[in-house]
Design a protein around this motif. Structure first.
Motif, mmCIF file in Angstrom:
data_model
loop_
_atom_site.group_PDB
_atom_site.id
_atom_site.type_symbol
_atom_site.label_atom_id
_atom_site.label_comp_id
_atom_site.label_asym_id
_atom_site.label_seq_id
_atom_site.Cartn_x
_atom_site.Cartn_y
_atom_site.Cartn_z
ATOM 1 N N CYS A 19 0.870 -1.171 0.000
ATOM 2 C CA CYS A 19 0.000 0.000 0.000
ATOM 3 C C CYS A 19 0.904 1.216 0.000
ATOM 4 C CB CYS A 19 -0.882 0.049 1.245
ATOM 5 S SG CYS A 19 -2.356 -0.973 1.123
ATOM 6 N N LYS A 70 -0.982 3.812 4.665
ATOM 7 C CA LYS A 70 -1.876 2.961 5.465
ATOM 8 C C LYS A 70 -3.145 3.751 5.767
ATOM 9 C CE LYS A 70 -2.486 -0.750 7.954
ATOM 10 N NZ LYS A 70 -2.555 -2.024 7.223
ATOM 11 N N CYS A 71 -4.298 3.192 5.434
ATOM 12 C CA CYS A 71 -5.554 3.852 5.779
ATOM 13 C C CYS A 71 -5.818 3.655 7.272
ATOM 14 C CB CYS A 71 -6.709 3.296 4.962
ATOM 15 S SG CYS A 71 -6.491 3.592 3.195
ATOM 16 N N TYR A 73 -8.266 3.031 9.094
ATOM 17 C CA TYR A 73 -9.284 2.081 9.557
ATOM 18 C C TYR A 73 -8.940 0.644 9.194
ATOM 19 C CZ TYR A 73 -10.457 2.499 4.650
ATOM 20 O OH TYR A 73 -10.361 2.515 3.291
ATOM 21 N N CYS A 74 -7.910 0.469 8.336
ATOM 22 C CA CYS A 74 -7.723 -0.836 7.704
ATOM 23 C C CYS A 74 -6.888 -1.765 8.569
ATOM 24 C CB CYS A 74 -7.058 -0.664 6.347
ATOM 25 S SG CYS A 74 -6.766 -2.249 5.538
ATOM 26 N N GLN A 106 -15.375 3.716 -1.445
ATOM 27 C CA GLN A 106 -15.702 4.059 -0.045
ATOM 28 C C GLN A 106 -16.738 5.160 0.089
ATOM 29 O OE1 GLN A 106 -14.639 1.624 1.109
ATOM 30 N NE2 GLN A 106 -12.587 1.191 0.330
ATOM 31 N N THR A 155 -5.442 -0.615 14.613
ATOM 32 C CA THR A 155 -5.466 0.397 13.560
ATOM 33 C C THR A 155 -5.416 1.761 14.225
ATOM 34 O OG1 THR A 155 -7.878 0.616 13.574
ATOM 35 C CG2 THR A 155 -6.938 -1.086 12.137
#
Lengths: 390, 599
Positions: free
Chosen positions: A33, A36-37, A39-40, A139, A215
């Motif tokens: 990635c 990093k999101c 929530y992921c 999303q 997270t």
């Protein structure tokens, strides 16, 4: 108990059992990635430049399972961010998989993509490789919400990506959406749904935000600066989403998943819920062999190290006995419009009285020899499963 | 015999009784230092954890006095709780003197007073001992004043000590030899020995603790337990020096044990007299009575298939607890179980805790009840210790309930709060006095049913820990009693019913419904909880249903995690009982008796 008169009964259709396929599912985890999101909870690493090593390791891992699984009916390239792989890498990946495994005719091959990664060339390359289904991580179509999620794209990029996918000839397009994000109103969510519907995707996944420990959102929740949705709000979003999408011709076939007709369900995901065997390749991927489940190590280094030494990069295993299988078929079955066979419920001695009550409360309906959750039942599917867990 | 001293230590809870006993044991060198641990005489886990003594223990200690004389000091350690006051009285009857231990940081407390009265009743020599003098909050002068004014003892006789630090121990031992008289008695007379405790040993059966007043007992003797009329042959006699130490014979004035092939402790009676079969004593020793339970509760296995295992555990438990009474019982809601009678709430709590810990039983216990008497219009009187057996209201002429006399000692600033507590609990006939300036001794007649549950906790809370409490049973008095039924989703749950005073019934119904609302977990449907008196609903609460409970995502890796969660939840479910389709947790059954006056 108040009857929920406004609520629909069970969906009036079922995905034919064969849609899950008699074969198995193959999952490939692309662990890269760019960022990093928050929530992921899936495993990913921001380092780039390791794609070739990962591919080579995956080839060695795949070889360990040659001949072990029946023909694969579905292939799912997920992540991470598979759309970060260049066309050449994806091509090599497909060559590898085709070289090692047998795929059934009419295989469903899905790739997950970030809207800002796709362009006409990449899409065309995927089409040529035989990708039949595209799952776009949109999303939201609300820029404020996308910023909260720290996604790399905005709403117009997302709309552009869908248009490009259609131009490239993708006739089976899935759009992933999320609700329960702070600052997101019910109105914003409904507008996001309407925008998605404008593009008539074949598949829609509508997930309530899950705040996972480990997270950034999880840390914020622990610190008290972030809260999940209230039960009442979560229920409203789920029911209203279902009502809207069903009114536009979608079937609500799993708690968070909708398809424009039975032909467009995600066969790969349905296989998870139906207890079909699957093989997961790549760091952190899980596999299920019918009476055993195992999972790979998460860190890319450990994965590469093991595979390069010719060892299976497996971190842990568990045996699925009769007891475990029964529990899983309850908890997975009540998530889907399939429901569960009545025989699964008999472990509870007074199951008939309990089922009767659920039917009276419009949470479950009985169709032939199966107990099937209603849309209301989807809202409390975990609780329903627990009722029959011995 | 002139060199024997039989004594006991009496004290309010936490005043340092077990610590002082430990110091004596160390001084007598009965155990090696490396084998020593705190609370030597409290052998049960629960005694050590709670710092209380449940079973009497004796220890026989050699002592050489300052003048160089050899003595045998027999310490009889007694339970410290009012539930076991009969055992205490028998232990005291076996002594010639007591150490009356008073905590210098707390002064005289309710149990100190009750214990002293008991000692006076037995005409025992009393040696006041002021303990914890090392504590920074010790107030020795004030404690002396209390000993003079509240206990009426000469404070100049008091010995100062710190059991913790080991100071003053020699002074105490010396005083025991000088101030407690030696036992009297005639070794050649017919045998008269008082049983003050019995313990169960899996290999030897009942091991009886006793004090010989007259006569001599030897292995091989044929003895009779006078109240039971049973005969046994003595296998072994001896004394406790922590471990059992066999002796050829024990004589008048001595304290020890006898093993006589008696299977269980229930085949013995505390307070009974042991004599010889062929040369019996003319009359048994005075003071024997049958102990009767005062608090009753039903127990059920959490899972009904575990009934046999529970029955087996009860049988084994009973081997070592003669005061527990129980019989088979069944409930429409909870199935097969037992109705049990206890000496008091501590006895009940100990039973529950030991059954769960030592016997590994998961049980549901219903709220404790006292024994009510109902005089029917037919003239017949029926005794009800279980609300399930509450008679048809139409047939009742009048009802009676047991009363106690409560003695409460506290600093005078708490008088208002304690008066209110007692009046709230239907207290009558308050009397009070000021034994010393600033302190109040309050006497109240209270219905036993009002104190069985949490009276002591409440008293502690309104007096910030400074109030102490003791009670004795008084009599039965007329009372307006009704049965409060609890309905869960329209279904009457017999195990939740309680008998309450009519004036308080509605209030209690509201409290119970509210408590159950908090205890019963949410379900997929709404749950109505109702309180009913004579078929009329007087209170109601509801448990809201789940509105949403489903994980949004569940793919490959989530399936195992999800199943594990489900397994955990299903396990929790097994701790509950299902009535209709409502799962009721263990805790709910006892919660009905908790009151919430402060809310």
């Amino acid at each position: 108990m108040k009857r929920n008169d406004g609520s629909p009964a069970a969906p009036a259709w079922r995905v034919p059992p064969t849609a899950g396929g008699a074969g198995a599912g193959l999952y490939v985890h692309v662990p890269f990635c760019r960022t990093k999101c928050p929530y992921c909870g899936f495993y990913s690493t921001p380092e780039s430049g390791n794609e070739r090593r990962w591919l080579a390791a995956l080839e060695r891992e795949a070889a360990l399972y040659r001949g072990v699984f029946p023909a694969f009916d579905t292939l799912y390239i997920g992540g991470g961010t598979p759309s970060l792989l260049g066309a050449g890498d994806v091509s090599r990946l497909f060559d590898t998989l085709r070289g090692v495994f047998v795929f059934s005719a009419g295989v469903e091959a899905t790739i997950e993509a970030n809207p800002d990664d796709v362009d006409a060339d990449l899409l065309a390359a995927w089409r040529r490789l035989g990708v039949t289904r595209l799952s776009l991580g949109v999303q939201s179509f609300d820029d404020a919400v996308l910023r909260r999620l720290r996604r790399r794209h905005d709403a117009s990029t997302a709309r552009g990506a869908i248009a490009l996918a259609r131009e490239a000839g993708f006739a089976n397009l899935g759009v992933d959406l999320m609700y329960g994000i702070e600052g997101q109103t019910f109105g914003s969510w409904m507008r996001t749904l309407e925008t998605a519907l404008d593009h008539a995707p074949e598949h829609l996944s509508c997930y309530e935000l899950t705040i996972d420990a480990g997270t950034e959102f999880g840390a914020r929740r622990a610190a008290g600066t972030l809260r999940g949705m209230s039960e009442t709000a979560g229920r409203r979003f789920l029911l209203e989403t279902s009502a809207l999408l069903r009114s536009r011709g979608y079937i609500h076939y799993e708690v968070s998943n909708f398809a424009r007709g039975a032909a467009h369900v995600s066969r790969h995901n349905l296989a998870y819920w139906r207890g079909v065997p699957y093989l997961g390749l790549g760091p952190s991927a899980h596999s299920f062999g019918g009476d055993e489940r195992w999972w790979n190590v998460r860190p890319l280094d450990a994965y590469l190290g093991a595979a390069e030494e010719g060892r299976a990069p497996v971190e842990g295993r568990e045996t699925i006995g009769e007891e475990e299988r029964a529990l899983e078929s309850l908890s997975l079955g009540f998530r889907t419009a399939d429901g569960v066979p009545l025989a699964t419920l008999r472990r509870r001695p007074d199951w008939e009285a309990v089922l009767d009550r659920l039917v009276r409360d419009s949470l479950v309906s009985v169709e032939g020899d199966r107990a099937v959750p209603t849309i209301e039942g989807f809202c409390v599917a975990d609780r329903i499963a627990l009722l029959f867990a011995a | 015999m002139a060199q024997i001293r039989n004594f006991s230590i009496i004290a309010h809870i936490d005043h340092g009784k077990s610590t002082l006993a430990d110091r004596f044991i160390q001084r007598a060198k009965l155990v090696e230092d490396r084998e020593f641990h705190d609370q030597m005489l409290d052998t049960m886990d629960i005694e050590r954890e709670r710092g209380i003594t449940i079973k009497s223990q004796t220890v026989c200690m050699p002592y050489t006095s300052a003048a160089g004389e050899q003595y045998i000091l027999n310490l009889i350690d007694t339970p410290g709780h009012v539930d076991f006051s009969y055992e205490v009285s028998r232990a005291l009857a076996s002594c010639e003197g007591v150490l009356l231990l008073v905590d210098a940081t707390q002064g005289v407390q309710a149990q100190t007073l009750a214990n002293m009265y008991a000692a006076l009743e037995h005409q025992l020599a009393i040696i006041p001992v002021i303990n914890k003098i090392d504590s920074p909050s010790a107030d020795i002068d004030h404690t002396r004043v209390e000993i003079e004014t509240e206990l009426g003892l000469d404070a100049d006789d008091a010995i100062l000590c710190s059991a913790k630090e080991g100071t003053g121990i020699d002074d105490i031992l010396e005083a025991i030899t000088l101030r407690i008289p030696p036992p009297a008695g005639e070794p050649e007379a017919p045998l008269a020995a008082l049983i003050f405790d019995a313990k169960y040993d899996p290999f030897r059966g009942a091991i009886i603790s006793f004090r010989i007043f007259d006569g001599t007992i030897r292995a091989g003797d044929d003895i009779r337990l006078m109240s039971l009329g049973t005969s046994h042959r003595v296998e072994e006699v001896g004394v406790f020096r922590i471990d059992r130490e066999r002796r050829p014979a024990l004589r008048a004035g001595e304290v020890g044990y006898v093993i006589a092939g008696i299977k269980t402790v229930s085949d013995t009676r505390i307070g009974d007299t042991i004599t010889h079969v062929d040369r019996p004593v003319a009359a048994p020793l005075p003071g024997f009575r049958e102990v009767k339970p005062v608090v009753f509760s039903s127990i059920y296995p959490v899972s009904s298939e575990d009934f046999d295992a529970l029955a087996d555990s009860m049988e084994r438990y009973k081997l070592n607890d003669a005061s527990l009474v129980y019989q088979r019982d069944s409930s429409a809601a909870l199935g097969q179980g037992f109705r049990c009678g206890f000496l008091g709430l501590l006895h009940l709590e100990i039973f529950q805790e030991r059954l769960e810990r030592e016997f590994d039983q998961s049980i549901i216990m219903t709220s404790p009840s006292v024994e009510f008497h109902f005089v029917l219009k037919s003239g017949e009187t029926i005794v009800v210790d279980n609300p399930v057996h509450y008679p048809d209201p139409i047939a009742i002429d009048y009802a009676l309930e047991p009363y106690i006399r409560a003695t409460i000692l506290m600093p005078d600033r708490y008088l208002g709060a304690v008066m209110k507590l007692c009046l709230d609990r239907r207290g009558e006939n308050p009397r009070y006095g000021y034994p010393v300036p600033g302190r109040i001794e309050l006497l109240f007649d209270l219905p036993l049913s009002e104190v069985v549950y949490d009276f002591y906790d409440k008293l502690k809370s309104v007096t910030q820990g400074y109030g102490s409490f003791d009670y004795e049973l008084l009599d039965y008095r007329r009372s307006e009693l009704v049965k409060l039924d609890i309905l869960v989703n329209g279904e009457r749950v017999d195990a939740l019913a309680i008998v309450v005073h009519a004036d308080r019934a509605r209030m209690r119904a509201v409290n119970v419904c509210e408590r159950l609302r908090k205890e019963i977990p949410r379900h997929l449907f709404k749950i109505a909880i109702q309180g009913a008196i004579g078929g009329k609903i007087v209170a109601r609460s509801t448990v809201a249903p789940f509105r949403k409970d489903v994980t949004a995502k569940c793919y490959g890796g989530d399936i195992t995690r999800k199943r594990k969660l489900l397994e955990k939840q299903a396990k929790g479910k097994k701790k509950m009982r299902t009535v209709g389709q409502v799962m009721i947790p263990q805790s709910a059954f006892v919660a009905v008796l908790k009151t919430n006056e402060e809310e």
